[in-house]
Design an enzyme around this catalytic site. Sequence first.
Site, PDB file in Angstrom:
ATOM      1  N   SER A   2     -13.083 -30.565 -12.660  1.00 25.71           N
ATOM      2  CA  SER A   2     -12.170 -31.029 -11.308  1.00 25.71           C
ATOM      3  C   SER A   2     -11.221 -29.642 -10.565  1.00 25.71           C
ATOM      4  O   SER A   2     -11.835 -28.431 -10.828  1.00 25.71           O
ATOM      5  CB  SER A   2     -10.788 -31.286 -11.923  1.00 25.71           C
ATOM      6  OG  SER A   2      -9.890 -30.667 -13.059  1.00 25.71           O
ATOM      7  N   GLY A   3     -10.979 -29.851  -9.396  1.00 27.42           N
ATOM      8  CA  GLY A   3     -10.316 -29.474  -8.953  1.00 27.42           C
ATOM      9  C   GLY A   3     -11.568 -27.905  -8.812  1.00 27.42           C
ATOM     10  O   GLY A   3     -12.427 -27.255  -8.342  1.00 27.42           O
ATOM     11  N   ASP A   4     -10.305 -26.986  -8.627  1.00 29.50           N
ATOM     12  CA  ASP A   4     -11.069 -25.281  -9.224  1.00 29.50           C
ATOM     13  C   ASP A   4     -11.204 -25.536 -11.064  1.00 29.50           C
ATOM     14  O   ASP A   4     -11.681 -24.206 -11.570  1.00 29.50           O
ATOM     15  CB  ASP A   4     -10.088 -24.232  -8.378  1.00 29.50           C
ATOM     16  CG  ASP A   4      -8.867 -24.068  -9.881  1.00 29.50           C
ATOM     17  OD1 ASP A   4      -7.803 -25.136 -10.018  1.00 29.50           O
ATOM     18  OD2 ASP A   4      -8.174 -23.209 -10.084  1.00 29.50           O
ATOM     19  N   GLU A   5     -11.585 -25.745 -11.576  1.00 28.02           N
ATOM     20  CA  GLU A   5     -12.065 -25.634 -12.929  1.00 28.02           C
ATOM     21  C   GLU A   5     -13.616 -26.155 -13.117  1.00 28.02           C
ATOM     22  O   GLU A   5     -13.993 -27.215 -12.645  1.00 28.02           O
ATOM     23  CB  GLU A   5     -11.369 -26.351 -13.637  1.00 28.02           C
ATOM     24  CG  GLU A   5      -9.962 -26.665 -14.343  1.00 28.02           C
ATOM     25  CD  GLU A   5      -9.282 -27.276 -14.788  1.00 28.02           C
ATOM     26  OE1 GLU A   5      -8.413 -26.857 -15.704  1.00 28.02           O
ATOM     27  OE2 GLU A   5     -10.135 -28.517 -15.246  1.00 28.02           O
TER      28      GLU A   5
END
Length: 309
Positions: A216-219
């Site tokens: 997710s996002g920057d993960e």
Amino acid sequence: MATRTNILLVEDDPGQARFVETLLDEAVGTDITVTHVDSLSDGMQAVRFQPYDAILLDLNLPDSYGLDTAEDMLKVAHNIPVIILTGDGDNEAAVAAIRAGAQDFINKNDLTATLLLKAARYAVERKSLEADLTRKALYDDLTGLPNRRLLFDRMAHAIARAKRSRQPMVIYMLDVNDFKAINDKAGHRAGDAVLKEVADRLKSVLRDGDTVARLSGDEFVVVVENQDSLSVSDAVKDKISKLFSTPIEIDTQTFPVSVSVGAVTYDGHGVADDVDNLLHRADIAMYDAKKRLKSSRCSAKVPRLYSVN
Ligand SMILES: [Mg+2]
């Protein structure tokens, strides 16, 4: 339909086969090659070596009968659409074949060139649409990496393999430090470009069979199987961190990027270890790494006199 369409016809009745071939041969405005085989085993063999655009399949063949014929063919046909040719009394099996993954069925008594071509064209289109939807459902649009759903599926399989082989697997969870600041200062387009570059760099260190996914996002999550020695996991963590020793350049801007990495090892023992559990533990390990980074940054900035550690 593509300019040249390759169709595999599996039909044991020579008269029927000739009829289908003639219909397709006479079809105007298309360029169709028909390959005819008269048994299921020959048909299954043929699709192994040739990427056909569609398969026309008679259900009742010398070596296979009814729904079994469709099921066996579907197992090897993968992305090739299968259209069932039915005779009288085959309808039930044909409907079951559709449920099993066949694209369509045509009654042999209704065969016309138009009907055949239409069925073939729709089958090919539907199949490519399905493939497109599957890709969208399993891969992240921005980075092209497997998404959360595919990651969970791959991890579940990897866990099962680790249980069988007792070969440890390692799950690395990482996120981009201060990613929000990039988005806030440089805008979302730059942020997206940074994430794409992060994904590309991660892909560059992996071996075939390893998985890197965007959670997710920057993960991101990296799954490495068959890691024969547990000490290797620190080396891989270093390798991942070093990927970001050079800043990321987007257009004229330069972004120094670093990541926090947490790793958790699963050695095939322990029944409670499932995907959620392992990801949760990897997440905790990553936040520990982040905390250590923050405190080292604090102690670097604060004069020694006021340092708490
Ligand atoms: Mg037959």
